[in-house]
Design an enzyme around this catalytic site. Structure first.
Site, PDB file in Angstrom:
ATOM      1  N   ASN A 152      -3.328   6.017  -1.123  1.00 19.44           N
ATOM      2  CA  ASN A 152      -3.042   6.146   0.312  1.00 19.44           C
ATOM      3  C   ASN A 152      -2.344   7.448   0.678  1.00 19.44           C
ATOM      4  O   ASN A 152      -2.401   7.877   1.831  1.00 19.44           O
ATOM      5  CB  ASN A 152      -2.249   4.935   0.802  1.00 19.44           C
ATOM      6  CG  ASN A 152      -3.157   3.739   0.914  1.00 19.44           C
ATOM      7  OD1 ASN A 152      -4.297   3.858   1.367  1.00 19.44           O
ATOM      8  ND2 ASN A 152      -2.690   2.581   0.494  1.00 19.44           N
ATOM      9  N   GLU A 212      -4.064   0.183  -8.624  1.00 19.86           N
ATOM     10  CA  GLU A 212      -2.960   1.113  -8.884  1.00 19.86           C
ATOM     11  C   GLU A 212      -1.783   0.302  -9.414  1.00 19.86           C
ATOM     12  O   GLU A 212      -1.416  -0.708  -8.808  1.00 19.86           O
ATOM     13  CB  GLU A 212      -2.499   1.774  -7.569  1.00 19.86           C
ATOM     14  CG  GLU A 212      -3.085   3.119  -7.263  1.00 19.86           C
ATOM     15  CD  GLU A 212      -2.520   3.699  -5.958  1.00 19.86           C
ATOM     16  OE1 GLU A 212      -2.349   2.967  -4.965  1.00 19.86           O
ATOM     17  OE2 GLU A 212      -2.256   4.909  -5.939  1.00 19.86           O
ATOM     18  N   HIS A 268      -1.379  -2.808  -6.892  1.00 20.49           N
ATOM     19  CA  HIS A 268      -2.077  -2.476  -5.654  1.00 20.49           C
ATOM     20  C   HIS A 268      -3.604  -2.512  -5.793  1.00 20.49           C
ATOM     21  O   HIS A 268      -4.198  -1.639  -6.431  1.00 20.49           O
ATOM     22  CB  HIS A 268      -1.612  -1.086  -5.171  1.00 20.49           C
ATOM     23  CG  HIS A 268      -2.198  -0.676  -3.873  1.00 20.49           C
ATOM     24  ND1 HIS A 268      -2.499   0.620  -3.556  1.00 20.49           N
ATOM     25  CD2 HIS A 268      -2.555  -1.413  -2.787  1.00 20.49           C
ATOM     26  CE1 HIS A 268      -3.010   0.676  -2.346  1.00 20.49           C
ATOM     27  NE2 HIS A 268      -3.063  -0.547  -1.857  1.00 20.49           N
ATOM     28  N   SER A 311       0.827  -1.206   0.000  1.00 19.90           N
ATOM     29  CA  SER A 311       0.000   0.000   0.000  1.00 19.90           C
ATOM     30  C   SER A 311       0.858   1.251   0.000  1.00 19.90           C
ATOM     31  O   SER A 311       0.330   2.349  -0.130  1.00 19.90           O
ATOM     32  CB  SER A 311      -0.854   0.053   1.256  1.00 19.90           C
ATOM     33  OG  SER A 311      -1.378  -1.180   1.584  1.00 19.90           O
TER      34      SER A 311
HETATM   35  N1  CAA Z   1     -16.707 -10.051  -1.680  1.00 24.44           N
HETATM   36  C1  CAA Z   1     -17.687 -10.037  -2.598  1.00 24.44           C
HETATM   37  N2  CAA Z   1     -18.689  -9.144  -2.584  1.00 24.44           N
HETATM   38  C2  CAA Z   1     -18.721  -8.240  -1.584  1.00 24.44           C
HETATM   39  C3  CAA Z   1     -17.725  -8.191  -0.595  1.00 24.44           C
HETATM   40  C4  CAA Z   1     -16.688  -9.158  -0.664  1.00 24.44           C
HETATM   41  N3  CAA Z   1     -15.681  -9.193   0.222  1.00 24.44           N
HETATM   42  N4  CAA Z   1     -18.022  -7.176   0.265  1.00 24.44           N
HETATM   43  C5  CAA Z   1     -19.136  -6.601  -0.187  1.00 24.44           C
HETATM   44  N5  CAA Z   1     -19.567  -7.248  -1.301  1.00 24.44           N
HETATM   45  C6  CAA Z   1     -20.712  -6.895  -2.151  1.00 24.44           C
HETATM   46  C7  CAA Z   1     -22.038  -7.212  -1.488  1.00 24.44           C
HETATM   47  O1  CAA Z   1     -22.422  -8.529  -1.741  1.00 24.44           O
HETATM   48  C8  CAA Z   1     -22.949  -6.213  -2.157  1.00 24.44           C
HETATM   49  O2  CAA Z   1     -23.314  -6.689  -3.438  1.00 24.44           O
HETATM   50  P1  CAA Z   1     -24.647  -6.153  -4.226  1.00 24.44           P
HETATM   51  O3  CAA Z   1     -24.329  -4.774  -4.705  1.00 24.44           O
HETATM   52  O4  CAA Z   1     -24.817  -7.133  -5.312  1.00 24.44           O
HETATM   53  O5  CAA Z   1     -25.756  -6.174  -3.233  1.00 24.44           O
HETATM   54  C9  CAA Z   1     -22.059  -4.998  -2.341  1.00 24.44           C
HETATM   55  O6  CAA Z   1     -20.726  -5.473  -2.304  1.00 24.44           O
HETATM   56  C10 CAA Z   1     -22.266  -3.977  -1.240  1.00 24.44           C
HETATM   57  O7  CAA Z   1     -22.037  -4.636   0.024  1.00 24.44           O
HETATM   58  P2  CAA Z   1     -23.025  -4.547   1.276  1.00 24.44           P
HETATM   59  O8  CAA Z   1     -24.440  -4.406   0.799  1.00 24.44           O
HETATM   60  O9  CAA Z   1     -22.724  -5.690   2.171  1.00 24.44           O
HETATM   61  O10 CAA Z   1     -22.552  -3.287   2.078  1.00 24.44           O
HETATM   62  P3  CAA Z   1     -22.357  -1.796   1.651  1.00 24.44           P
HETATM   63  O11 CAA Z   1     -23.370  -1.352   0.658  1.00 24.44           O
HETATM   64  O12 CAA Z   1     -22.263  -1.113   2.950  1.00 24.44           O
HETATM   65  O13 CAA Z   1     -20.939  -1.777   0.917  1.00 24.44           O
HETATM   66  C11 CAA Z   1     -18.594  -1.631   0.860  1.00 24.44           C
HETATM   67  C12 CAA Z   1     -19.780  -2.293   1.518  1.00 24.44           C
HETATM   68  C13 CAA Z   1     -18.515  -2.045  -0.609  1.00 24.44           C
HETATM   69  C14 CAA Z   1     -17.366  -2.147   1.584  1.00 24.44           C
HETATM   70  C15 CAA Z   1     -18.759  -0.066   0.964  1.00 24.44           C
HETATM   71  O14 CAA Z   1     -19.021   0.301   2.291  1.00 24.44           O
HETATM   72  C16 CAA Z   1     -17.532   0.689   0.488  1.00 24.44           C
HETATM   73  O15 CAA Z   1     -17.336   0.890  -0.702  1.00 24.44           O
HETATM   74  N6  CAA Z   1     -16.691   1.148   1.448  1.00 24.44           N
HETATM   75  C17 CAA Z   1     -15.470   1.875   1.148  1.00 24.44           C
HETATM   76  C18 CAA Z   1     -14.381   0.867   0.834  1.00 24.44           C
HETATM   77  C19 CAA Z   1     -13.085   1.546   0.511  1.00 24.44           C
HETATM   78  O16 CAA Z   1     -12.914   2.748   0.567  1.00 24.44           O
HETATM   79  N7  CAA Z   1     -12.109   0.706   0.165  1.00 24.44           N
HETATM   80  C20 CAA Z   1     -10.783   1.186  -0.127  1.00 24.44           C
HETATM   81  C21 CAA Z   1      -9.987   1.123   1.113  1.00 24.44           C
HETATM   82  S1  CAA Z   1      -8.353   1.685   0.814  1.00 24.44           S
HETATM   83  C22 CAA Z   1      -7.563   0.368   0.267  1.00 24.44           C
HETATM   84  O17 CAA Z   1      -8.024  -0.718   0.181  1.00 24.44           O
HETATM   85  C23 CAA Z   1      -6.147   0.633  -0.080  1.00 24.44           C
HETATM   86  C24 CAA Z   1      -5.172   0.347   0.971  1.00 24.44           C
HETATM   87  O18 CAA Z   1      -4.055   0.078   0.609  1.00 24.44           O
HETATM   88  C25 CAA Z   1      -5.425   0.499   2.397  1.00 24.44           C
END
Ligand code: CAA
Length: 338
Positions: free
Chosen positions: A237, A199, A187, A166
């Site tokens: 990040n 990325e 990434h 990251s």
């Molecule tokens: N695998 C498969 N599908 C998944 C999943 C997983 N692990 N997690 C969620 N889903 C799917 C769900 O099944 C759902 O599908 P549908 O659209 O078909 O219904 C969809 O994703 C949405 O999930 P939920 O309904 O359970 O929950 P939500 O609407 O609250 O969404 C989330 C969850 C997608 C995580 C959303 O909250 C989100 O986008 N959060 C922000 C995530 C983010 O910013 N990620 C980047 C982090 S930074 C990073 O990763 C970089 C680093 O280096 C640190």
């Protein structure tokens, strides 16, 4: 032929493209698989044909990466240091695929075929027999360096090495291997099956063929690549972590509590998760590690990690993965810890 040159001049390989063409010609003789995999591909201006991918680390990111690779038709070899970690990783892949089947996003037969393409091993050296390695171990430079050093003697000449780091310098990780020109950052974002972005980060020595081969993999996964230069924490990040760290300072200084901070950012700026909820989701140890890379790498006090973030990590309250972080996840619904 599945290769086309779109407007931006980037090479795109369709899902059935190179694999289908290869199938029609019959498999390559081993002698022809040189430093470029398919020795002729380079002359044709095509990216190297990646078929088997090694994923190092079966944790949150590693199992998500194995999931999307297998779903897109790659053979995946997944490794970790304990059988328990491998079993848990494969269990999570099945659980997440079942969720996609349940929501009508994947056919059950497709899920079974994808799961069938994933094999596991406890021997890191086995990963050397793949075309592309995606290292997704703990976000600690010493851990990643040790993995690459152990792996190098077992690699095929054409194997591309990448890290899902990251934040850590790709150039520095590459310099510890025998192939800095075939090394780059790959990434993914969490949760990998859902997030569209990958990325791609070139180290100072990364060659064009390596970049294009990795770009073609991103295309085949149906995701979108963004190219970032190799500076601490790259793009996502560099921007996201100072925001999360600032949210922790806001909590530390008593400007708001966990609920008011997350509600403000969710309802006030349309973020899907509040910054503290997102920090728990990413892992507070990972957030702290990235802040330290920014602080050390850019030598600017604006990146100093919040002492409260350090305290949570020292307590072992690392977020969802340990059951407690800025929220306590051990009950029915998450409860703020401040
Ligand atoms: N695998 C498969 N599908 C998944 C999943 C997983 N692990 N997690 C969620 N889903 C799917 C769900 O099944 C759902 O599908 P549908 O659209 O078909 O219904 C969809 O994703 C949405 O999930 P939920 O309904 O359970 O929950 P939500 O609407 O609250 O969404 C989330 C969850 C997608 C995580 C959303 O909250 C989100 O986008 N959060 C922000 C995530 C983010 O910013 N990620 C980047 C982090 S930074 C990073 O990763 C970089 C680093 O280096 C640190």
């Amino acid at each position: 032929m599945g290769v086309e040159k779109p407007l931006k001049g980037e090479i795109v390989v369709s899902f059935t493209g190179l694999g289908a063409a290869r199938g029609a010609r019959g498999p390559l003789r081993p002698g022809l698989r040189g430093a470029y995999g398919d020795a002729k591909a380079k002359d044709r201006g095509e990216p190297m044909d990646i078929r088997k991918v090694g994923v190092v680390g079966a944790g949150q990111m590693g199992n998500g990466i194995a999931h999307v690779l297998a779903h897109s038709g790659y053979d995946v070899l997944l490794t970790d240091i304990t059988q328990e970690a491998l079993d848990k990783g494969v269990g999570n892949i099945r659980k997440n695929m079942e969720r996609q089947v349940g929501r009508g996003k994947m056919e059950e037969a497709v899920m079974e075929a994808a799961l069938g393409r994933i094999t596991t091993t406890l021997a890191l050296k086995d990963i050397g027999q793949t075309d592309l390695v995606i290292e997704s171990a703990t976000e600690r430079e010493t851990v990643k360096q040790a993995i690459f050093e152990d792996l190098v003697p077992h690699l095929q000449p054409h194997t591309i090495l990448t890290s899902n780091t990251s934040s850590i310098s790709i150039t520095r990780l590459a310099s510890r291997t025998d192939r800095p020109e075939k090394f780059m950052g790959f990434h993914f974002m969490n949760p990998v099956p859902v997030m569209q972005l990958v990325e791609l980060i070139r180290g100072i020595a990364t060659d064009k063929e390596t970049y294009e081969a990795c770009h073609a993999v991103v295309e085949k996964l149906g995701k979108t690549a963004a190219s970032a230069e190799d500076f601490p924490a790259f793009i996502v990040n560099r921007i996201l972590m100072p925001m999360i760290n600032e949210a922790v300072y806001t909590l530390y200084e008593g400007v708001g509590n966990v609920t008011s901070i997350d509600t403000s950012m969710k309802l006030g700026t349309n973020h899907p998760m509040g910054p503290l909820e997102l920090a728990d989701f990413i892992g507070l140890d990972t957030c702290l590690a990235i802040m330290n890379v920014l602080h050390d790498g850019l030598a600017d006090t604006k990146y100093r990690p919040c002492p409260l973030l350090t305290k949570y990590v020292e307590a072992g309250w690392l977020g969802r993965k340990t059951g407690r972080g800025f929220y306590d996840y051990r009950g029915e619904t998450p409860v703020p810890t401040r």
